[in-house]
Design an enzyme around this catalytic site. Structure first.
Site, PDB file in Angstrom:
ATOM      1  N   GLU A   1     -21.095  -3.441  18.473  1.00  0.00           N
ATOM      2  CA  GLU A   1     -22.265  -4.593  19.363  1.00  0.00           C
ATOM      3  C   GLU A   1     -22.751  -4.329  18.423  1.00  0.00           C
ATOM      4  OE1 GLU A   1     -22.456  -3.060  23.128  1.00  0.00           O
ATOM      5  OE2 GLU A   1     -20.227  -2.713  22.977  1.00  0.00           O
TER       6      GLU A   1
ATOM      7  N   GLU B   1     -10.396  -2.276  22.542  1.00  0.00           N
ATOM      8  CA  GLU B   1     -10.287  -1.495  23.830  1.00  0.00           C
ATOM      9  C   GLU B   1     -10.602  -2.335  25.180  1.00  0.00           C
ATOM     10  OE1 GLU B   1     -15.237  -0.580  24.518  1.00  0.00           O
ATOM     11  OE2 GLU B   1     -15.616  -1.077  21.999  1.00  0.00           O
TER      12      GLU B   1
HETATM   13  C1  XIL Z   1     -17.894   3.429  27.649  1.00  0.00           C
HETATM   14  C2  XIL Z   1     -17.560   4.578  27.754  1.00  0.00           C
HETATM   15  O1  XIL Z   1     -15.905   4.238  28.224  1.00  0.00           O
HETATM   16  C3  XIL Z   1     -18.223   5.441  28.800  1.00  0.00           C
HETATM   17  O2  XIL Z   1     -17.856   5.909  29.695  1.00  0.00           O
HETATM   18  C4  XIL Z   1     -19.538   5.407  27.960  1.00  0.00           C
HETATM   19  O3  XIL Z   1     -20.452   5.469  29.564  1.00  0.00           O
HETATM   20  C5  XIL Z   1     -20.370   4.693  27.523  1.00  0.00           C
HETATM   21  O4  XIL Z   1     -19.727   3.407  26.785  1.00  0.00           O
HETATM   22  N1  XIL Z   1     -18.063  -0.875  24.475  1.00  0.00           N
HETATM   23  C6  XIL Z   1     -17.558   0.156  23.669  1.00  0.00           C
HETATM   24  C7  XIL Z   1     -17.607   1.314  24.132  1.00  0.00           C
HETATM   25  O5  XIL Z   1     -17.664   0.306  22.211  1.00  0.00           O
HETATM   26  O6  XIL Z   1     -18.135   2.657  23.629  1.00  0.00           O
HETATM   27  C8  XIL Z   1     -17.386   1.836  25.397  1.00  0.00           C
HETATM   28  O7  XIL Z   1     -17.376   2.787  25.709  1.00  0.00           O
HETATM   29  C9  XIL Z   1     -17.398   0.344  26.660  1.00  0.00           C
HETATM   30  C10 XIL Z   1     -17.892  -0.367  25.341  1.00  0.00           C
END
Ligand code: XIL
Length: 355
Positions: free
Chosen positions: A158, A264
């Site tokens: 990000e 994701e």
């Molecule tokens: C999220 C997890 O799913 C949560 O459990 C945690 O509290 C916060 O992070 N983008 C990403 C992930 O790259 O690492 C994030 O994951 C969601 C958004």
């Protein structure tokens, strides 16, 4: 970040809802489905170490998936202690589980704007050489621990500003300039020469400007000679995302010729402007978007198909269910329902994958 992210998703939906063509109301019956892992590409899922104690989840995971991403355990906030030492117990548990069950391990994530290293990095901030050494040592320490065991890493996560206008402010950029990105890839390659090294971001489907900025950064990293080996698009969607947006984004992202990771995938079902968000309509739209994502991925040359990772095994395991919002409890963003039964989205995934 979650609330902002969800607000972001919600506002995108509002725009998307205005121009939604009516989709068919029929859903393919969810017959006895083949496992997702029969798809002709790696199918990943995020996993928390604590979930391994749930036999139903573990059984569904190993039967359906061929790759795992630690949801939290390999992140800086989980690994780096205030005194600068590392804690790997939970991350090691996931790595061991992956090895025992023949699952490919995807490391996530070494450098992220939203995690600043706490006290350990605060001590060396603005410290020039000491910061640079701490930055390299962190990446060597974490990626080096899983050398030969992690197939790949999200090296930088990000980096692009929320609105796509330039890049995020963060401790890494303040101390190293935007070269923090290329340096991270160089240190990761030094730690594990065999790992595929990814740049990862979100909203690349719904924000073309952000996608352009992301691709510009990727080109800059490549021109700097850094070992960028793949592009990850998180693909956190909602049901109102306009048809075709995913295919356009994947086509753009593939233009550099690098492997692509849909990294994701989930489809939020609550932040919708649908007039009657009945379950049938929601499931149909969710299945259509998941199918589009897989079709877009399947349209890539085989050498560019790294993996599709969904961000949770069952709806109940989704990070969106843990958000502090009034609708979190009703989120159904994944391919399997709370009880582990496949949803129409799972059927759409397999159909688009040719299974
Ligand atoms: C999220 C997890 O799913 C949560 O459990 C945690 O509290 C916060 O992070 N983008 C990403 C992930 O790259 O690492 C994030 O994951 C969601 C958004």
């Amino acid at each position: 970040m979650k609330l902002t992210r969800r607000a972001m998703i919600g506002s995108t939906l509002a725009l998307g809802a205005c121009k939604q063509p009516a989709r068919s109301q029929t859903i393919a019956p969810v017959a006895a489905l083949a496992p997702l892992r029969t798809a002709p590409f790696p199918v990943g899922v995020c996993l928390q170490a604590g979930q391994l104690a749930d036999p139903a989840l573990a059984s569904l995971l190993v039967s359906q998936f061929s790759q795992v991403t630690p949801e939290w355990e390999m992140k800086m906030e989980a690994v780096l202690k205030p005194d600068g030492t590392f804690g790997f117990t939970a991350a090691d548990a996931i790595a061991a589980y992956a090895a025992t069950n023949g699952l490919r391990l995807h490391g996530h994530t070494l450098i992220w704007y939203s995690q600043d290293g706490g006290e350990a990095f605060a001590r060396v901030a603005n410290g020039g050489e000491s910061f640079r050494n701490a930055y390299r040592n962190y990446i060597l320490g974490v990626a080096g621990r899983y050398r030969g065991r992690a197939a790949a890493w999200d090296v930088v996560n990000e980096p692009v500003a929320e609105d796509g206008e330039g890049f995020r402010d963060c401790i890494w950029r303040r101390n190293l300039g935007m070269d923090y990105v290329a340096h991270a890839f160089r240190h990761a390659q030094e730690a594990d020469p065999g790992a595929v090294l990814f740049l990862n971001d979100y909203n690349l489907e719904t924000n073309p400007k952000k996608r352009r900025t992301f691709l510009m950064l990727a080109e800059q990293v490549l021109k700097a000679g850094a070992p960028l080996g793949g592009l990850g698009t998180q693909t956190h969607l909602s049901v109102d995302v306009a048809p075709g947006a995913i295919k356009e984004a994947v086509r753009d992202l593939a233009s550099l010729g690098l492997p692509i990771h849909i990294s994701e995938l989930d489809v939020s079902t609550t932040s919708t402007r649908l007039m009657q968000p009945d379950t049938l309509r929601i499931n149909t739209q969710q299945a259509a978007l998941v199918g589009e994502a897989v079709e877009a991925f399947m349209s890539l040359p085989p050498q560019q198909r790294y993996a599709i990772t969904v961000w949770g095994v069952r709806d109940i395991d989704s990070w969106l269910r843990r958000a502090e919002t009034r609708t979190a409890a009703t989120e159904r963003p994944l391919l399997f329902d709370d009880g582990g039964a496949p949803k129409p989205a799972a059927s759409a995934f397999l159909k688009a994958a040719g299974r």
